[in-house]
Design an enzyme around this catalytic site. Structure first.
Site, PDB file in Angstrom:
ATOM      1  N   HIS A 172       0.684  -0.875   0.626  1.00 35.35           N
ATOM      2  CA  HIS A 172      -0.125   0.077  -0.043  1.00 35.35           C
ATOM      3  C   HIS A 172       1.030   1.586   0.460  1.00 35.35           C
ATOM      4  O   HIS A 172       0.329   2.518  -0.110  1.00 35.35           O
ATOM      5  CB  HIS A 172      -1.113  -0.060   1.567  1.00 35.35           C
ATOM      6  CG  HIS A 172      -2.507   0.387   1.068  1.00 35.35           C
ATOM      7  ND1 HIS A 172      -3.211   0.028  -0.261  1.00 35.35           N
ATOM      8  CD2 HIS A 172      -3.345   0.808   1.570  1.00 35.35           C
ATOM      9  CE1 HIS A 172      -4.361   0.643  -0.297  1.00 35.35           C
ATOM     10  NE2 HIS A 172      -4.253   0.373   1.031  1.00 35.35           N
ATOM     11  N   ASN A 219      -7.231   6.162   3.730  1.00 35.24           N
ATOM     12  CA  ASN A 219      -8.251   6.754   3.013  1.00 35.24           C
ATOM     13  C   ASN A 219      -9.012   7.888   3.505  1.00 35.24           C
ATOM     14  O   ASN A 219     -10.082   8.389   3.064  1.00 35.24           O
ATOM     15  CB  ASN A 219      -9.675   5.779   3.724  1.00 35.24           C
ATOM     16  CG  ASN A 219      -9.425   3.856   4.328  1.00 35.24           C
ATOM     17  OD1 ASN A 219      -8.632   4.099   3.407  1.00 35.24           O
ATOM     18  ND2 ASN A 219     -10.155   3.783   4.538  1.00 35.24           N
ATOM     19  N   ASP A 268      -0.462   2.598  -5.222  1.00 40.70           N
ATOM     20  CA  ASP A 268      -0.768   1.123  -5.935  1.00 40.70           C
ATOM     21  C   ASP A 268      -1.872   0.386  -6.149  1.00 40.70           C
ATOM     22  O   ASP A 268      -3.172   0.852  -5.823  1.00 40.70           O
ATOM     23  CB  ASP A 268      -0.207   0.327  -4.550  1.00 40.70           C
ATOM     24  CG  ASP A 268      -1.989   1.121  -3.473  1.00 40.70           C
ATOM     25  OD1 ASP A 268      -2.685  -0.236  -3.387  1.00 40.70           O
ATOM     26  OD2 ASP A 268      -1.992   1.356  -2.559  1.00 40.70           O
ATOM     27  N   ASN A 287      -9.104   3.073  -2.317  1.00 37.46           N
ATOM     28  CA  ASN A 287      -9.724   4.321  -1.278  1.00 37.46           C
ATOM     29  C   ASN A 287      -9.287   5.640  -1.251  1.00 37.46           C
ATOM     30  O   ASN A 287     -10.208   6.512  -0.790  1.00 37.46           O
ATOM     31  CB  ASN A 287      -9.735   4.061   0.175  1.00 37.46           C
ATOM     32  CG  ASN A 287     -11.046   2.792   0.207  1.00 37.46           C
ATOM     33  OD1 ASN A 287     -12.101   2.953  -0.696  1.00 37.46           O
ATOM     34  ND2 ASN A 287     -10.165   1.817   1.091  1.00 37.46           N
TER      35      ASN A 287
END
Length: 194
Positions: free
Chosen positions: A19, A68, A93, A114
Site C-alpha cells: 500500500h 482513506n 498501488d 480508497n
C-alpha cells in the site's frame, strides 16, 4: 508548479508494504533531487524541488492522514500553493495490475482504491494518476491484509525496477505532462519484455 502526491500510510508499521509504494516513489524523487521532507500547511510532509529553465517547480507530498483520508491533505495543498488540479499527479498501488506493471491515466474513477476515492471526493476526478501494480496475491486472502503486507523476498528485484520506472514516469510528468507518461510508461517493463 506541479504537485506529485504519493499515497500510503504513515509510520514504521506500514513501511515496505504494498500500500505504501506511492510513498516510496516520492521518497525516490526527493532522493534524486537531494531534497528533504518537512512539515506542510496540511496534514502531510512536503519537499520542494526548485527547477532551472523551462521545467516547472515541483512539490512532493506524502499525506499523513492515512490512505482513506488522503484527499483532505491533497485538497489543502492544492489550495494553499494555488496549484491547478491539472498539475497534480497521484501515485498509488494497484492490486488489479500484475507486479511491476504501470498504468497512467489523465482522469478516471477510483477503481475501488480508497485513497483515490478520497482524492476524488475532495478535488474531483480530473487529475492524473499513476498506478503501480502490486498484484492481487491469493484471492482467498483478505484484500486489506494483502495490501498491508510487505513484498515477498522473491519480488524484491521486480519491486525495485517498478519503483525506478515509476520515479522516471513521475519526472516525465513534470516535463511533458500525463500524455508523455502514458505513451512511454503504460504497460510492462521493457527490460523484462521478450
Amino acid at each position: 508548479m506541479k504537485l506529485i502526491v504519493g499515497l500510503g500510510n504513515p509510520g514504521p508499521k506500514y513501511a515496505g508494504t504494498r500500500h505504501n509504494v506511492g510513498f516510496v516513489v516520492v521518497d525516490n524523487i526527493a532522493s534524486r533531487a537531494r531534497v528533504a521532507f518537512e512539515a506542510a500547511p496540511a496534514d502531510a510532509l512536503i519537499a520542494k524541488v526548485r527547477s532551472a529553465g523551462l521545467v516547472p517547480d515541483l512539490l512532493l507530498a506524502k499525506p499523513l492522514t492515512f490512505m482513506n483520508e488522503s484527499g483532505q491533505a491533497i485538497g489543502e495543498l492544492l489550495r494553499y500553493f494555488k496549484i491547478d488540479v491539472a498539475d497534480l499527479l497521484v501515485v498509488v498501488d494497484e492490486v488489479q495490475l500484475p507486479l511491476g506493471k504501470l498504468r497512467a491515466r489523465a482522469r478516471g474513477s477510483a477503481g475501488g482504491h480508497n485513497g483515490l476515492k478520497s482524492a476524488i471526493q475532495h478535488v474531483g476526478d480530473e487529475f492524473a494518476r499513476l498506478r503501480l501494480g502490486v498484484g492481487r496475491g491469493d484471492s482467498r486472502r483478505d484484500l486489506a491484509d494483502h495490501v498491508l503486507a510487505k513484498f515477498e523476498k522473491d519480488e524484491a528485484d521486480e519491486v525495485v525496477r517498478m519503483i525506478e520506472r515509476a520515479t522516471d514516469a513521475s519526472e516525465a510528468f513534470v516535463i511533458g505532462g500525463i500524455a508523455a507518461v502514458m505513451n512511454q510508461f503504460n504497460g510492462g517493463d521493457p527490460a523484462t519484455t521478450e
